[in-house]
Design a protein around this motif. Structure first.
Motif, PDB file in Angstrom:
ATOM      1  N   SER A  37       6.009   7.749  -3.911  1.00 24.73           N
ATOM      2  CA  SER A  37       6.637   6.520  -3.444  1.00 24.73           C
ATOM      3  C   SER A  37       8.131   6.472  -3.736  1.00 24.73           C
ATOM      4  CB  SER A  37       5.960   5.307  -4.083  1.00 24.73           C
ATOM      5  OG  SER A  37       6.097   5.353  -5.492  1.00 24.73           O
ATOM      6  N   VAL A  38       8.681   7.435  -4.486  1.00 21.62           N
ATOM      7  CA  VAL A  38      10.105   7.408  -4.806  1.00 21.62           C
ATOM      8  C   VAL A  38      10.945   7.520  -3.542  1.00 21.62           C
ATOM      9  CG1 VAL A  38      11.975   8.607  -6.013  1.00 21.62           C
ATOM     10  CG2 VAL A  38       9.773   8.288  -7.142  1.00 21.62           C
ATOM     11  N   GLU A  39      10.537   8.379  -2.613  1.00 24.52           N
ATOM     12  CA  GLU A  39      11.273   8.524  -1.362  1.00 24.52           C
ATOM     13  C   GLU A  39      11.256   7.213  -0.580  1.00 24.52           C
ATOM     14  OE1 GLU A  39      13.575  10.144   1.636  1.00 24.52           O
ATOM     15  OE2 GLU A  39      13.174  10.852  -0.403  1.00 24.52           O
ATOM     16  N   LEU A  40      10.118   6.522  -0.602  1.00 27.52           N
ATOM     17  CA  LEU A  40      10.035   5.235   0.085  1.00 27.52           C
ATOM     18  C   LEU A  40      10.942   4.207  -0.584  1.00 27.52           C
ATOM     19  CD1 LEU A  40       8.616   3.642   2.363  1.00 27.52           C
ATOM     20  CD2 LEU A  40       6.963   2.908   0.646  1.00 27.52           C
ATOM     21  N   LEU A  41      10.986   4.207  -1.907  1.00 30.38           N
ATOM     22  CA  LEU A  41      11.887   3.305  -2.627  1.00 30.38           C
ATOM     23  C   LEU A  41      13.340   3.575  -2.222  1.00 30.38           C
ATOM     24  CD1 LEU A  41      10.459   3.218  -6.260  1.00 30.38           C
ATOM     25  CD2 LEU A  41      10.525   1.343  -4.628  1.00 30.38           C
ATOM     26  N   TRP A 100       0.834  -1.205   0.000  1.00 32.72           N
ATOM     27  CA  TRP A 100       0.000   0.000   0.000  1.00 32.72           C
ATOM     28  C   TRP A 100       0.867   1.252   0.000  1.00 32.72           C
ATOM     29  CZ3 TRP A 100      -2.900  -2.631   4.535  1.00 32.72           C
ATOM     30  CH2 TRP A 100      -3.803  -3.581   4.012  1.00 32.72           C
ATOM     31  N   LEU A 101       1.940   1.225   0.770  1.00 25.47           N
ATOM     32  CA  LEU A 101       2.835   2.374   0.825  1.00 25.47           C
ATOM     33  C   LEU A 101       3.463   2.641  -0.541  1.00 25.47           C
ATOM     34  CD1 LEU A 101       4.632   1.785   4.237  1.00 25.47           C
ATOM     35  CD2 LEU A 101       3.369   3.846   3.612  1.00 25.47           C
ATOM     36  N   LEU A 102       3.874   1.577  -1.210  1.00 26.67           N
ATOM     37  CA  LEU A 102       4.525   1.723  -2.509  1.00 26.67           C
ATOM     38  C   LEU A 102       3.559   2.187  -3.592  1.00 26.67           C
ATOM     39  CD1 LEU A 102       6.818  -1.434  -2.418  1.00 26.67           C
ATOM     40  CD2 LEU A 102       7.554   0.941  -2.332  1.00 26.67           C
ATOM     41  N   THR A 135       7.994  -3.289  -7.114  1.00 20.16           N
ATOM     42  CA  THR A 135       7.850  -1.882  -7.451  1.00 20.16           C
ATOM     43  C   THR A 135       9.200  -1.264  -7.807  1.00 20.16           C
ATOM     44  OG1 THR A 135       5.930  -1.650  -6.012  1.00 20.16           O
ATOM     45  CG2 THR A 135       7.088   0.366  -6.599  1.00 20.16           C
ATOM     46  N   SER A 136      10.225  -1.593  -7.032  1.00 25.12           N
ATOM     47  CA  SER A 136      11.547  -1.018  -7.244  1.00 25.12           C
ATOM     48  C   SER A 136      12.096  -1.371  -8.620  1.00 25.12           C
ATOM     49  CB  SER A 136      12.508  -1.519  -6.158  1.00 25.12           C
ATOM     50  OG  SER A 136      13.784  -0.948  -6.312  1.00 25.12           O
ATOM     51  N   ILE A 137      11.963  -2.628  -9.012  1.00 26.12           N
ATOM     52  CA  ILE A 137      12.509  -3.058 -10.302  1.00 26.12           C
ATOM     53  C   ILE A 137      11.737  -2.421 -11.454  1.00 26.12           C
ATOM     54  CG2 ILE A 137      12.828  -5.055 -11.822  1.00 26.12           C
ATOM     55  CD1 ILE A 137      13.454  -6.691  -9.270  1.00 26.12           C
ATOM     56  N   ARG A 138      10.413  -2.333 -11.301  1.00 24.13           N
ATOM     57  CA  ARG A 138       9.635  -1.667 -12.354  1.00 24.13           C
ATOM     58  C   ARG A 138      10.077  -0.214 -12.517  1.00 24.13           C
ATOM     59  NH1 ARG A 138       4.993  -4.361  -9.894  1.00 24.13           N
ATOM     60  NH2 ARG A 138       4.377  -6.140 -11.155  1.00 24.13           N
ATOM     61  N   MET A 190      12.371 -15.457 -22.660  1.00 25.38           N
ATOM     62  CA  MET A 190      11.882 -16.791 -22.305  1.00 25.38           C
ATOM     63  C   MET A 190      11.510 -16.916 -20.826  1.00 25.38           C
ATOM     64  SD  MET A 190      14.298 -19.300 -24.603  1.00 25.38           S
ATOM     65  CE  MET A 190      15.850 -18.658 -23.944  1.00 25.38           C
ATOM     66  N   ASP A 191      11.538 -15.812 -20.095  1.00 26.00           N
ATOM     67  CA  ASP A 191      11.130 -15.817 -18.690  1.00 26.00           C
ATOM     68  C   ASP A 191      10.710 -14.394 -18.338  1.00 26.00           C
ATOM     69  OD1 ASP A 191      10.705 -16.426 -15.970  1.00 26.00           O
ATOM     70  OD2 ASP A 191      12.442 -17.768 -15.905  1.00 26.00           O
ATOM     71  N   ASP A 192      10.141 -14.251 -17.167  1.00 28.17           N
ATOM     72  CA  ASP A 192       9.699 -12.939 -16.697  1.00 28.17           C
ATOM     73  C   ASP A 192      10.866 -12.243 -16.011  1.00 28.17           C
ATOM     74  OD1 ASP A 192       8.514 -11.262 -14.247  1.00 28.17           O
ATOM     75  OD2 ASP A 192       7.030 -11.287 -15.849  1.00 28.17           O
ATOM     76  N   THR A 193      11.237 -11.058 -16.488  1.00 26.40           N
ATOM     77  CA  THR A 193      12.405 -10.363 -15.948  1.00 26.40           C
ATOM     78  C   THR A 193      12.240 -10.012 -14.475  1.00 26.40           C
ATOM     79  OG1 THR A 193      11.492  -8.250 -16.747  1.00 26.40           O
ATOM     80  CG2 THR A 193      13.049  -9.384 -18.176  1.00 26.40           C
ATOM     81  N   LEU A 194      11.057  -9.600 -14.106  1.00 23.81           N
ATOM     82  CA  LEU A 194      10.799  -9.216 -12.724  1.00 23.81           C
ATOM     83  C   LEU A 194      10.901 -10.406 -11.788  1.00 23.81           C
ATOM     84  CD1 LEU A 194       9.861  -7.212 -10.563  1.00 23.81           C
ATOM     85  CD2 LEU A 194       7.513  -7.622 -11.311  1.00 23.81           C
ATOM     86  N   GLU A 195      10.202 -11.490 -12.112  1.00 23.35           N
ATOM     87  CA  GLU A 195      10.202 -12.672 -11.249  1.00 23.35           C
ATOM     88  C   GLU A 195      11.585 -13.308 -11.182  1.00 23.35           C
ATOM     89  OE1 GLU A 195       7.815 -13.487  -9.297  1.00 23.35           O
ATOM     90  OE2 GLU A 195       6.448 -11.979 -10.105  1.00 23.35           O
TER      91      GLU A 195
END
Length: 245
Positions: A105-109, A98-100, A189-192, A153-158
């Motif tokens: 949210s940049v400061e939280l990141l 929820w915070l992100l 969130t950070s990686i996105r 061939m895979d999900d970059t985030l996961e």
């Protein structure tokens, strides 16, 4: 036939109730964290029940869960009130999510990655000392997934999350391992954010250096390589904050 239908409905009711409870939990939690109750009192149980069209038991359970997360408290003669941010459980994955999702949210990141600097490099150093062969293999699988993701061939985030979480597990320290859900939630969130700003995915070669140091059983190099990874993210956030709008 009627008896059978009634039994099926009875079996579905607990699942429906759970979905309703978590749906209300998510709605109220997001409203609290985004400040919707900063200038107005938190509704009573009866008001929540009416507003959201759910039963008293669903409302009561959702409020109880929000209280456990530190967002609410029941006070004599005041009813249920929203607690200050300092009382929230920031390691709760729902609260963190929820915070992100808040507008600013940049400061939280940035704060989260400052926390990562204190945790993940040491976890990598511990992994270099204590990881089993199976642990190192799991880290290698995370890196392989990142390489596969670059080829679509895979999900970059996961894949990126799998790599970092496998190192926490490989540390052999149960306290570090407990950060896996927090790291997984925040990294989504950070990686996105970093990928969007950089216009590319995470640097696989930099992640590979962390693995190589762990495989070499070199704690100092593992610590340095992981710190470089996270410092790169912090520098990116700082640059984004200092860019004129």
């Amino acid at each position: 036939m009627a008896t059978s239908l009634s039994r099926s409905q009875d079996e579905l009711r607990p699942q429906l109730g759970r979905n309703l409870t978590y749906g209300l939990l998510d709605r109220l939690g997001r409203a609290i964290v985004t400040g919707q109750y900063e200038t107005q009192p938190f509704p009573t149980e009866a008001e929540l029940t009416t507003q959201h069209g759910v039963s008293r038991s669903v409302t009561r359970e959702a409020v109880k869960m929000l209280t456990a997360k530190g967002l609410l408290s029941a006070r004599p003669r005041q009813g249920t009130v929203v607690e200050p941010t300092s009382s929230w459980n920031l390691f709760d994955t729902d609260v963190l999510r929820w915070l992100l999702e808040r507008q600013f949210s940049v400061e939280l990141l940035k704060q989260f990655n400052q926390l990562r600097v204190a945790i993940e490099p040491e976890a990598a150093a511990l992994a270099a000392r204590f990881a089993s062969n199976a642990d190192i293999e799991a880290i290698g699988e995370g890196l392989a997934r990142m390489e596969a993701a670059e080829a679509g061939m895979d999900d970059t985030l996961e894949a990126d999350i799998a790599f970092h979480v496998s190192i926490l597990r490989a540390s052999g320290n149960p306290f570090y391992v407990q950060f896996r859900d927090v790291v997984g939630t925040a990294l989504r969130t950070s990686i996105r954010f970093t990928n969007r700003v950089k216009g590319r995915t995470a640097n696989v070669a930099d992640h590979g250096r962390v693995l190589e140091a762990i495989q070499a059983r070199d704690p100092n190099s593992a610590r340095t390589a992981m710190r470089a990874l996270i410092s790169d993210v912090l520098e990116l956030i700082d640059a984004h904050e200092n860019t004129p709008a």
